[in-house]
Design a protein around this motif. Structure first.
Motif, short mmCIF file in Angstrom:
data_model
loop_
_atom_site.label_atom_id
_atom_site.label_comp_id
_atom_site.label_asym_id
_atom_site.label_seq_id
_atom_site.Cartn_x
_atom_site.Cartn_y
_atom_site.Cartn_z
N THR A 1 6.97 7.00 17.16
CA THR A 1 8.24 7.74 17.83
C THR A 1 8.33 7.28 19.36
OG1 THR A 1 7.23 9.72 16.75
CG2 THR A 1 9.30 10.01 17.99
N ILE B 1 6.46 0.44 13.04
CA ILE B 1 7.24 1.45 12.14
C ILE B 1 6.03 1.45 11.08
CG2 ILE B 1 8.71 1.97 10.43
CD1 ILE B 1 9.42 2.23 13.32
N PHE B 2 5.05 0.42 10.71
CA PHE B 2 4.19 0.69 9.60
C PHE B 2 3.19 1.49 9.85
CE2 PHE B 2 4.78 -1.09 5.71
CZ PHE B 2 5.64 -2.12 5.74
N PHE C 1 -4.36 10.62 7.36
CA PHE C 1 -5.51 10.86 6.42
C PHE C 1 -5.96 9.92 5.69
CE2 PHE C 1 -3.60 11.57 2.57
CZ PHE C 1 -2.49 12.41 2.90
N TRP C 2 -4.91 9.13 5.46
CA TRP C 2 -5.24 8.03 4.43
C TRP C 2 -5.93 6.95 5.06
CZ3 TRP C 2 -6.40 6.59 0.24
CH2 TRP C 2 -6.23 5.31 -0.36
N VAL D 1 9.49 5.02 4.21
CA VAL D 1 9.61 5.34 5.79
C VAL D 1 10.13 4.31 6.69
CG1 VAL D 1 8.31 6.21 7.40
CG2 VAL D 1 8.00 7.36 5.18
N TYR D 2 9.45 3.11 6.25
CA TYR D 2 9.90 1.96 6.85
C TYR D 2 11.38 1.70 6.65
CZ TYR D 2 10.00 -3.07 8.22
OH TYR D 2 10.43 -4.24 8.55
N MET E 1 14.21 1.67 9.76
CA MET E 1 15.07 0.20 10.15
C MET E 1 16.40 0.64 10.00
SD MET E 1 13.07 -1.69 11.23
CE MET E 1 11.32 -1.50 11.77
N ILE F 1 3.45 4.20 11.69
CA ILE F 1 3.68 5.24 11.22
C ILE F 1 4.23 5.70 9.73
CG2 ILE F 1 4.28 6.01 13.66
CD1 ILE F 1 7.40 5.93 12.72
N SER F 2 4.19 4.70 9.18
CA SER F 2 4.69 5.04 7.67
C SER F 2 3.20 5.50 6.85
CB SER F 2 5.38 3.84 7.09
OG SER F 2 6.12 3.44 7.99
N VAL F 3 2.33 5.21 7.27
CA VAL F 3 0.99 5.67 6.50
C VAL F 3 0.48 6.78 7.03
CG1 VAL F 3 -0.94 4.86 5.45
CG2 VAL F 3 0.82 3.02 6.05
N PRO F 4 0.46 7.84 6.04
CA PRO F 4 -0.27 9.03 6.81
C PRO F 4 -1.76 8.63 7.42
CG PRO F 4 0.58 9.40 4.50
CD PRO F 4 0.43 7.91 4.63
N LEU G 1 6.02 12.54 5.91
CA LEU G 1 4.60 12.42 6.23
C LEU G 1 4.26 13.72 6.35
CD1 LEU G 1 4.85 9.18 8.26
CD2 LEU G 1 3.49 9.59 6.27
N ARG H 1 8.74 -4.41 16.11
CA ARG H 1 9.07 -3.25 15.48
C ARG H 1 8.43 -2.90 13.98
NH1 ARG H 1 15.02 -2.04 14.39
NH2 ARG H 1 15.50 -4.36 15.11
N SER H 2 8.43 -3.87 13.12
CA SER H 2 8.01 -3.84 11.95
C SER H 2 6.45 -2.96 11.89
CB SER H 2 7.83 -5.03 11.03
OG SER H 2 9.25 -5.27 10.77
#
Lengths: 318, 310, 582
Positions: free
Chosen positions: A199, A141-142, A149-150, B276-277, B281, A144-147, B227, A137-138
């Motif tokens: 998602t 989730i990571f 474009f970045w 966001v993480y 969670m 999708i946590s960073v945009p 985001l 999961r980590s």
């Protein structure tokens, strides 16, 4: 079911009509019309009023709006998507050139997303609260946590400094050179897929968790079935309904394109085409792309609804 | 003669309050969720206390040299206008919280409302409402944002409203699909037989059983909204400068100075990712704990199998 | 052909010290390589563009947005390459660095016109070059260009409703007569009051198209129909991706100067323009050698200045933003009072903006013209300006407060300022807002998206203040930045002294020396009136890999002839291979 599908297809038409009318009118009332943008290019004009009238007439915008819509609709019904106000080029031809790019990017991205999301989602569910669950999961989730474009900029910029290498800029059509084409698409597709997977992964995990507590799963266990069979034959099908919805919602990427990825990697897709047209107020292009996206979205939604009925016999359509 | 001790068959426990129970279960059973909860709490605190915590204002130009590297006076360095990056990130927490929570709140309200009513009642209402949902989803989001922004001017409110409505209507289909999945259940039939009004059924019986996907959607949306704001600011349609949104900082200054001043991109990006993480969670953990259908057993059959006699 | 030795000299060209104000951080240095080896044919030049060219016919869209026409078609005049740096061998009267607005008559050379006579202010006679061939494509199939084609193309610009000339200068277009008394002579007659426009636009701005092709296709806007007499032929256009050109083997021009004098031009086999909308991607492509030449602003340039193997040039471009316009025409507003305007300018610390925001990489004095070598005669450096003007560029907040009190605003006032919602516009404006608040002037910044912003400028419908751009230098004798009803007169200036100066300049043109004198005498007055608050301008940079030979950083040789330098340069292919394999 067939009657339902036919009814939905027929309902497509009035909905499309409403959507296109809304967009057609809205875009012409937004401040900053295409006429003024073109007039700004000849800012030194002696008689700006006259120049504006000439531009307006040249673009066919000096007739009432319903006449404009009628003309546009007439063109659509004969298969002519119109011409760009800025370049004069046929929109249909342009879209035929750009759609394959977006579709290819979208399909590769979706495949990547599903390859990441489904396994992680399922494993996280069946091994809930173990280390595997947490790690899986980590990671998801990571992602999708960073945009996007970045990540894309990182991929383009840092290798150019460290290794003197950067992804190929010029688009290679798949028919001309399949290997080169795939090499060009693989990085943007993976980036897009990573972003889209989050998602889906979470929804998969959620629904699997619920399904695994159902009585029929307990029965299957009690019967002594192997874990793999329990998951695939009994649990998955029932968990997938909301997941199908989410994937269905992500399908419009195929035609909506992914503007940012396309801009950074220099792929001539529909996303860029649309955003450029929006900023330049290229009305026919906006309406044409809107129509294509609208049709696609509604067909996707129909497909998703039909898939519900297939997956879950309890879902009935009258 | 041996004393027979009667083991009580029923142990009385002092009932804990709902929230205390939740919190204790969270910490005891869900380590990732606890971490997430801590992060969210920290975010809220920083956002509320930003004025107190930040050493400088978020728009005080040239308190340090341009693009200064991290130093004792400026712990995270300075940006291209000499503004202290730490202060901007602290204020950015406030901006991100507001944007994320507002958008998620609006979207959950809309999606639940539409999804539950359409999913449960079905029939003609469903068909008509779904056509509106379809039509709305066909209008590209960028077009909406551009249009509204051109009319009202760039700002936080247009962004929040547009994102909230767009997410809400899109997610109503998910809620609706979940509702449709439980529609055939017996307890609903029983409620109808007993004479419950539709409203009561929706509120008391349908809503709690679709809370799980709704919670997941809420947490997805909070992160997603932050985001998405970053993404649209890449195109120039996000919160106008000098608003210190993390996404905005990443997309403009972060990309431009990636080689010259990497700290400008690392810090906003790092904090964005962590927040966001954490939100996600926490959302997962809350859903695990609150979902009525997850009560009773963990469904961990590998554990169960280990306990079976060989 | 192999080359084993090359001699590289670095010359520091000091521009005449008096012409450079101390506001330029350090003088302008140029790296000029004097080309000693013989040129080589072959190779493909790869450059970048930020967007698709929207049109391929300058009678459909304004000329300067048609990015390809300068390579595929010729005009009557062009800029004189030999008056520039020309690989170290030219006379160096010009730089040709800026993006296109350079329009001095003394720097023109003949392209399709071999020679010409200007009679009074109403007649120009062009004698066409003989033996110029159209591209070998149907329907022209390599036939010779005649006056008929020229007259047809020029007349098109005067009559087609979408043509730039007709739309922008309708009265001039109506009253200009263009005839061809014989197959190699073209006579242009116009009214004296439109002479300035005609001589600016007709010879070095309008492309010549073949008559039969235009009649067959309707217009030349379809790139597949591209036909011209230019050095390159358009072979491929993939929208959003690439534009490809190939050499025209029958081009008329020979290298006019240098070690390759007399060689058939162009040297390059072809050109490829990659359409790269994102800056970081373009930078990465250039860094890895996928692009040969890159133009960027001073900030992006910092990363390339650290790469010693690259060559570069630093210059000022002639378009610009960073001007604060005000409604000076509203009689009851504070801006109608000169003291208020001056107070605002005094309260802005231009030097600080230059040093802190632009890192010192720029100039203070940039409106209405910056220093260009080609227009040195019309420019007055800051040190030679009267004290009152110099003061405006310095920082005197106390004097500002005093002036405001005199004008009746002891506590300042509030004003709205509209600006484009982008960092490059918003950042300096925020500094200005900060500085003005210290004298009591509260600026409320209203950012707008690009289209709304542009439409406000076109309709000239802003309330108080506007942060926008101004027109370039090419038509400086028309004074459109501070006179007249046009869009570029952003401050609604209607000053009899300036109007008179403009009329004098128009009357004196084409005697550019006389126009320069009038312009120089008017500049101190114009600046002292403070109609426009000019903020500093930053430098631009152009970088190129050393395998691009005979190139010193040119962009446009002539008036908006972007990319036409490519016919004079060549590529050292072995050097390229050896550098890229490292």
């Amino acid at each position: 079911m067939r009657a339902y599908i036919t009814r939905r297809l027929l309902l497509l038409i009035p909905t499309l009509l409403i959507v296109t009318i809304i967009v057609f009118c809205a875009v012409r009332f937004v401040p900053g019309s295409v006429i003024e943008l073109m007039a700004a290019q000849i800012g030194e004009a002696e008689n700006m009023e006259e120049a504006i009238q000439s531009i307006k007439h040249g673009l066919g915008l000096d007739v009432p709006i319903y006449v404009q819509y009628g003309r546009w609709l007439g063109g659509i019904l004969t298969g002519n998507l119109g011409k760009s106000l800025w370049t004069g080029r046929s929109i249909g031809e342009e879209m035929l050139n750009r759609l394959p790019v977006s579709i290819e990017l979208g399909i590769l991205a979706l495949i990547t997303a599903l390859l990441i999301a489904l396994p992680i989602g399922i494993i996280s569910a069946i091994r809930q609260d173990t280390a595997t669950d947490y790690i899986g999961r980590s990671i998801a989730i990571f992602c999708i946590s960073v945009p996007a474009f970045w990540l894309a900029t990182l991929v383009v910029v840092y290798p150019s400094v460290w290794f003197g290498w950067t992804p190929a800029i010029q688009y290679i059509p798949i028919l001309k050179d399949p290997v080169g084409n795939l090499k060009q698409f693989i990085i943007p597709a993976i980036l897009m897929g990573m972003v889209m997977s989050g998602t889906t992964m979470r929804m998969t995990r959620t629904m699997m968790l619920e399904v695994l507590r159902q009585d029929y799963i307990r029965t299957a266990w009690a019967k002594g079935l192997k874990e793999g069979v329990v998951i695939s034959r009994h649990a998955l099908k029932n968990a997938l309904i909301p997941v199908v919805t989410i994937v269905g919602m992500q399908l419009p990427i195929l035609v909506g394109g992914a503007v940012i990825i396309e801009t950074i990697f220099g792929l001539p897709g529909i996303g860029r085409y649309f955003v450029d047209a929006l900023f330049q107020r290229d009305y026919p292009v906006i309406s044409a792309i809107n129509l294509v996206i609208a049709t696609f979205v509604m067909l996707c939604n129909l497909a998703v609804d039909v898939t519900y009925a297939y997956l879950d016999p309890r879902v009935q359509y009258t | 003669m041996a004393q027979i001790e009667l083991a009580p068959t029923f142990r009385e426990e002092r009932a804990r309050s709902f929230w205390a129970d939740l919190l204790i279960r969270l910490v005891r059973e869900k380590p990732l969720g606890t971490v997430g909860g801590a992060i969210v709490l920290l975010l809220l605190l920083v956002g509320i206390l930003a004025n107190v915590l930040a050493p400088f204002g978020y728009n005080e130009t040239y308190v340090g040299p341009r693009l200064a590297a991290p130093s004792p006076e400026h712990l995270l360095g300075c940006d291209q206008l000499g503004r202290d990056l730490l202060s901007r990130i602290i204020y950015g927490a406030r901006v991100s919280t507001i944007v994320g929570l507002s958008v998620a709140g609006i979207s959950v309200l809309i999606s639940t409302f539409i999804g539950i009513i359409c999913g449960y009642i079905g029939g003609k209402l469903d068909i008509i409402a779904q056509r509106f949902v379809d039509a709305w989803m066909c209008i590209p989001g960028l077009f909406l944002i551009l249009t509204i922004m051109a009319v009202t001017g760039p700002g936080m409110v247009p962004v929040i409203v547009v994102l909230g409505i767009a997410y809400g209507i899109g997610q109503s289909r998910i809620v609706r699909s979940a509702v449709m999945g439980i529609k055939a259940n017996t307890y609903l039939e029983a409620a109808r037989a007993v004479g419950c009004s539709t409203g009561r059924i929706l509120w008391k019986h349908v809503l709690p059983n679709v809370t799980a996907p709704i919670i997941v959607l809420f947490t997805i949306t909070v992160g997603g909204a932050i985001l998405t704001e970053a993404t649209i600011s890449f195109l120039g349609l996000g919160l106008p400068p000098p608003t210190p949104s993390w996404g905005g900082m990443l997309s403009e200054a972060g990309r431009r100075y990636m080689l010259m001043a990497p700290h400008l991109a690392v810090w906003p990006g790092l904090f964005l990712a962590i927040v966001v993480y954490g939100i996600n969670m926490l959302g997962d953990a809350m859903r695990d704990l609150l979902d009525p259908r997850l009560r009773g057993g963990l469904g961990r059959y590998d554990v169960a199998r280990k306990k079976l006699p060989k | 052909m192999t080359r084993r030795t090359f001699v590289v000299c670095l010359l520091i060209l000091g521009l005449i010290a008096g012409l450079l104000s101390s506001s330029c951080a350090g003088g302008v240095k140029e790296t000029v390589t004097v080309e000693k080896e013989k040129p080589a044919y072959g190779g493909i030049l790869t450059i970048a563009a930020a967007a698709d060219p929207p049109a391929f016919d300058d009678a459909v869209q304004p000329h300067y947005v048609t990015g390809t026409l300068k390579l595929t078609n010729d005009e009557l005049w062009t800029g004189d390459w030999t008056k520039g740096i020309a690989g170290g061998h030219g006379t160096k009267e010009c730089d040709w660095f800026t993006g296109g607005g350079l329009n001095r008559l003394e720097h023109k050379a003949g392209a399709l016109a071999e020679s010409w006579e200007i009679q009074g202010k109403d007649t120009i006679i062009f004698h066409l070059r003989k033996g110029v061939k159209w591209h070998n494509k149907p329907p022209t199939n390599g036939r010779e260009l005649t006056a008929e084609d020229v007259v047809f193309s020029l007349k098109r610009q005067c009559t087609v409703p979408t043509a730039y000339f007709k739309r922008t200068y309708p009265k001039a277009a109506e009253t200009t007569e263009i005839t061809a008394p014989d197959p190699y002579t073209v006579v242009v007659k116009c009214k004296p009051e439109y002479f300035g426009d005609v001589i600016t636009l007709i010879p070095d701005y309008m492309c010549i198209f073949p008559k039969d092709a235009v009649e067959q296709f309707g217009n030349m806007n379809d790139w597949k129909n591209s036909i011209g007499t230019g050095p390159f032929m358009l072979t491929e256009f993939v929208p959003g991706s690439v534009i490809s050109y190939v050499r025209n083997p029958a081009y008329w021009e020979k290298n006019p100067i240098g070690p390759g004098k007399g060689d058939q031009l162009p040297y390059l086999d072809g050109i490829k323009t990659l359409i790269i909308p994102d800056e970081s991607t373009a930078d990465a492509a250039f860094r890895t050698g996928q692009l040969d030449i890159l133009t960027c602003d001073w900030e992006r340039a910092q990363q390339f200045l650290r790469m010693p193997q690259l060559k570069h040039v630093r210059y000022l471009d002639d378009y610009g933003q960073a001007c604060i316009y005000m409604r000076t025409d509203k009689k009851d507003s504070p801006f109608a009072d000169k003291r208020v305007r001056q107070a605002m300018w005094l309260a802005i610390d231009n030097k600080r903006i230059l040093d802190e925001y632009y890192g010192g990489e720029g100039v203070l004095l940039k409106w209405p013209i910056m220093y260009f070598k080609e227009y040195a005669g019309a420019y007055v450096p800051l040190e030679q300006m009267p004290k009152a003007v110099q003061e405006l560029f310095e920082y005197h907040p106390d004097k500002a407060k005093q002036l405001l009190t005199e004008a009746g605003y002891p506590n300042g006032f509030k004003a709205k300022i509209i600006c484009y919602n982008q960092r490059a516009y918003m950042d300096p404006l925020q500094m200005v807002q900060d500085m003005l608040s210290k004298v009591g002037i509260q600026l409320e910044i209203e950012p707008k998206d690009y289209a709304t912003f542009t439409s406000l400028i076109v309709r000239r419908a802003y309330d108080d203040m506007l942060f926008a751009f101004y027109s370039g230098i090419g038509t400086y004798f028309k004074a459109i930045n501070y006179t007249g009803p046009g869009m570029y007169n952003g401050s609604y200036v209607d000053d009899p002294v300036l109007n008179r100066a403009r009329d004098q300049m128009l009357a004196a043109y084409p005697d550019e020396a006389a126009v320069d004198k009038i312009h120089r005498e008017m500049l101190p007055y114009l600046l002292e009136q403070a109609y426009v608050l000019a903020l500093p301008a930053s430098y631009n940079y152009r970088f190129w890999w050393p395998w691009v030979k005979n190139y010193s950083g040119e962009a446009s040789v002539g008036y908006y002839n972007v990319l036409n330098y490519t016919k004079y340069i060549w590529i050292d292919q072995e050097l390229k291979k050896s550098m890229q394999s490292k």
